[in-house]
Design a protein around this motif. Structure first.
Motif, mmCIF file in Angstrom:
data_model
loop_
_atom_site.group_PDB
_atom_site.id
_atom_site.type_symbol
_atom_site.label_atom_id
_atom_site.label_comp_id
_atom_site.label_asym_id
_atom_site.label_seq_id
_atom_site.Cartn_x
_atom_site.Cartn_y
_atom_site.Cartn_z
ATOM 1 N N SER A 80 -6.996 4.672 -2.314
ATOM 2 C CA SER A 80 -6.635 3.776 -1.213
ATOM 3 C C SER A 80 -7.056 2.332 -1.489
ATOM 4 C CB SER A 80 -7.243 4.270 0.099
ATOM 5 O OG SER A 80 -8.636 4.129 0.078
ATOM 6 N N HIS A 81 -8.085 2.140 -2.306
ATOM 7 C CA HIS A 81 -8.553 0.781 -2.601
ATOM 8 C C HIS A 81 -7.717 0.097 -3.685
ATOM 9 C CE1 HIS A 81 -11.388 -2.535 -2.819
ATOM 10 N NE2 HIS A 81 -11.459 -2.379 -4.125
ATOM 11 N N TYR A 82 -7.417 0.820 -4.755
ATOM 12 C CA TYR A 82 -6.766 0.205 -5.914
ATOM 13 C C TYR A 82 -5.258 0.470 -6.012
ATOM 14 C CZ TYR A 82 -11.394 -0.693 -7.913
ATOM 15 O OH TYR A 82 -12.666 -1.131 -8.148
ATOM 16 N N ILE A 83 -4.768 1.522 -5.366
ATOM 17 C CA ILE A 83 -3.376 1.912 -5.591
ATOM 18 C C ILE A 83 -2.525 1.770 -4.329
ATOM 19 C CG2 ILE A 83 -1.854 3.800 -6.322
ATOM 20 C CD1 ILE A 83 -4.163 4.758 -8.151
ATOM 21 N N THR A 84 -2.915 2.487 -3.253
ATOM 22 C CA THR A 84 -2.144 2.418 -2.010
ATOM 23 C C THR A 84 -2.234 1.012 -1.430
ATOM 24 O OG1 THR A 84 -2.659 4.733 -1.566
ATOM 25 C CG2 THR A 84 -1.843 3.429 0.281
ATOM 26 N N GLY A 85 -1.084 0.463 -1.112
ATOM 27 C CA GLY A 85 -1.050 -0.897 -0.588
ATOM 28 C C GLY A 85 -1.005 -1.957 -1.671
ATOM 29 N N VAL A 86 -1.244 -1.537 -2.918
ATOM 30 C CA VAL A 86 -1.160 -2.460 -4.048
ATOM 31 C C VAL A 86 0.125 -2.183 -4.827
ATOM 32 C CG1 VAL A 86 -2.254 -3.228 -6.196
ATOM 33 C CG2 VAL A 86 -3.675 -2.652 -4.203
ATOM 34 N N PHE A 87 0.317 -0.921 -5.219
ATOM 35 C CA PHE A 87 1.503 -0.524 -5.981
ATOM 36 C C PHE A 87 2.642 -0.057 -5.083
ATOM 37 C CE2 PHE A 87 -1.887 -0.104 -9.128
ATOM 38 C CZ PHE A 87 -1.340 -0.819 -10.177
ATOM 39 N N TYR A 88 2.314 0.379 -3.891
ATOM 40 C CA TYR A 88 3.318 0.802 -2.913
ATOM 41 C C TYR A 88 2.720 0.638 -1.520
ATOM 42 C CZ TYR A 88 0.518 5.076 -3.055
ATOM 43 O OH TYR A 88 -0.526 5.967 -3.017
ATOM 44 N N PRO A 89 3.574 0.468 -0.512
ATOM 45 C CA PRO A 89 3.049 0.292 0.852
ATOM 46 C C PRO A 89 2.383 1.581 1.357
ATOM 47 C CG PRO A 89 5.410 -0.209 0.747
ATOM 48 C CD PRO A 89 5.019 0.340 -0.574
ATOM 49 N N ALA A 90 1.338 1.422 2.108
ATOM 50 C CA ALA A 90 0.622 2.572 2.661
ATOM 51 C C ALA A 90 1.535 3.443 3.518
ATOM 52 C CB ALA A 90 -0.574 2.099 3.479
ATOM 53 N N SER A 91 2.562 2.851 4.091
ATOM 54 C CA SER A 91 3.460 3.598 4.974
ATOM 55 C C SER A 91 4.270 4.671 4.245
ATOM 56 C CB SER A 91 4.415 2.636 5.688
ATOM 57 O OG SER A 91 5.219 1.945 4.740
ATOM 58 N N ILE A 92 4.356 4.582 2.922
ATOM 59 C CA ILE A 92 5.118 5.601 2.178
ATOM 60 C C ILE A 92 4.214 6.460 1.301
ATOM 61 C CG2 ILE A 92 7.257 4.257 2.229
ATOM 62 C CD1 ILE A 92 6.726 3.682 -0.804
ATOM 63 N N GLU A 93 2.939 6.531 1.649
ATOM 64 C CA GLU A 93 1.988 7.301 0.843
ATOM 65 C C GLU A 93 2.417 8.757 0.693
ATOM 66 O OE1 GLU A 93 -2.782 7.845 0.331
ATOM 67 O OE2 GLU A 93 -2.020 7.439 2.341
ATOM 68 N N GLY A 94 2.863 9.383 1.769
ATOM 69 C CA GLY A 94 3.311 10.780 1.692
ATOM 70 C C GLY A 94 4.486 10.941 0.744
ATOM 71 N N LEU A 95 5.415 10.004 0.786
ATOM 72 C CA LEU A 95 6.567 10.038 -0.118
ATOM 73 C C LEU A 95 6.126 9.892 -1.572
ATOM 74 C CD1 LEU A 95 9.655 10.012 -0.584
ATOM 75 C CD2 LEU A 95 9.567 7.536 -0.232
ATOM 76 N N VAL A 96 5.186 8.996 -1.822
ATOM 77 C CA VAL A 96 4.674 8.786 -3.185
ATOM 78 C C VAL A 96 3.959 10.042 -3.676
ATOM 79 C CG1 VAL A 96 3.039 7.452 -4.586
ATOM 80 C CG2 VAL A 96 4.565 6.286 -2.980
ATOM 81 N N GLN A 97 3.186 10.682 -2.814
ATOM 82 C CA GLN A 97 2.514 11.924 -3.201
ATOM 83 C C GLN A 97 3.534 13.019 -3.509
ATOM 84 O OE1 GLN A 97 -0.134 12.625 0.094
ATOM 85 N NE2 GLN A 97 -1.748 11.332 -0.786
#
Length: 128
Positions: A80-97
């Protein structure tokens, strides 16, 4: 200075581990014996997300940060510190996973298919 170096190396190793979790199945296409390591990495990575147990790399980075006088990572951790919100928006975290899981499963399917193809070639060459 030494603690900052430990922190930086730990971040690098952590990124490498996350990449290996997602892409390590493709490494096993070339070096087939690495599939066991990849399976362990995926189990660890998925488990840390699903169960939320502590990651030793995050703990090491936090220790190095404390020793260097820098604030620790947020309680949400490395990703959450280095990747989520940096490489992709936090709102699509489930999609990225889900995409990462699809890549892992796809690499394993390719691993199995390549293994079957390789065994068929060996049989064909031993018959001739």
């Amino acid at each position: 200075m030494v603690y900052r170096l430990i922190e930086v190396v730990t971040v690098f190793v952590h990124f490498a581990f996350v990449l290996y979790v997602v892409l390590g199945g493709f490494v096993a296409w070339k070096w087939r014996r690495t599939i066991g390591f990849h399976l362990l990495a995926v189990v660890w990575g998925a488990g840390s997300i699903a169960v939320g147990y502590d990651c030793p790399l995050t703990n090491l980075e936090n220790w190095a940060r404390r020793m260097a006088g820098i604030a620790e990572l947020p309680s949400t951790g490395f990703i959450s510190h280095y990747i989520t919100g940096v490489f992709y928006p936090a709102s699509i975290e489930g999609l990225v996973q889900a995409l990462a899981a699809t890549v892992v499963v796809g690499s394993w399917v390719g691993y199995v298919l390549l293994g079957r193809h390789s065994k068929a070639e060996v049989k064909a060459s031993s018959v001739s």
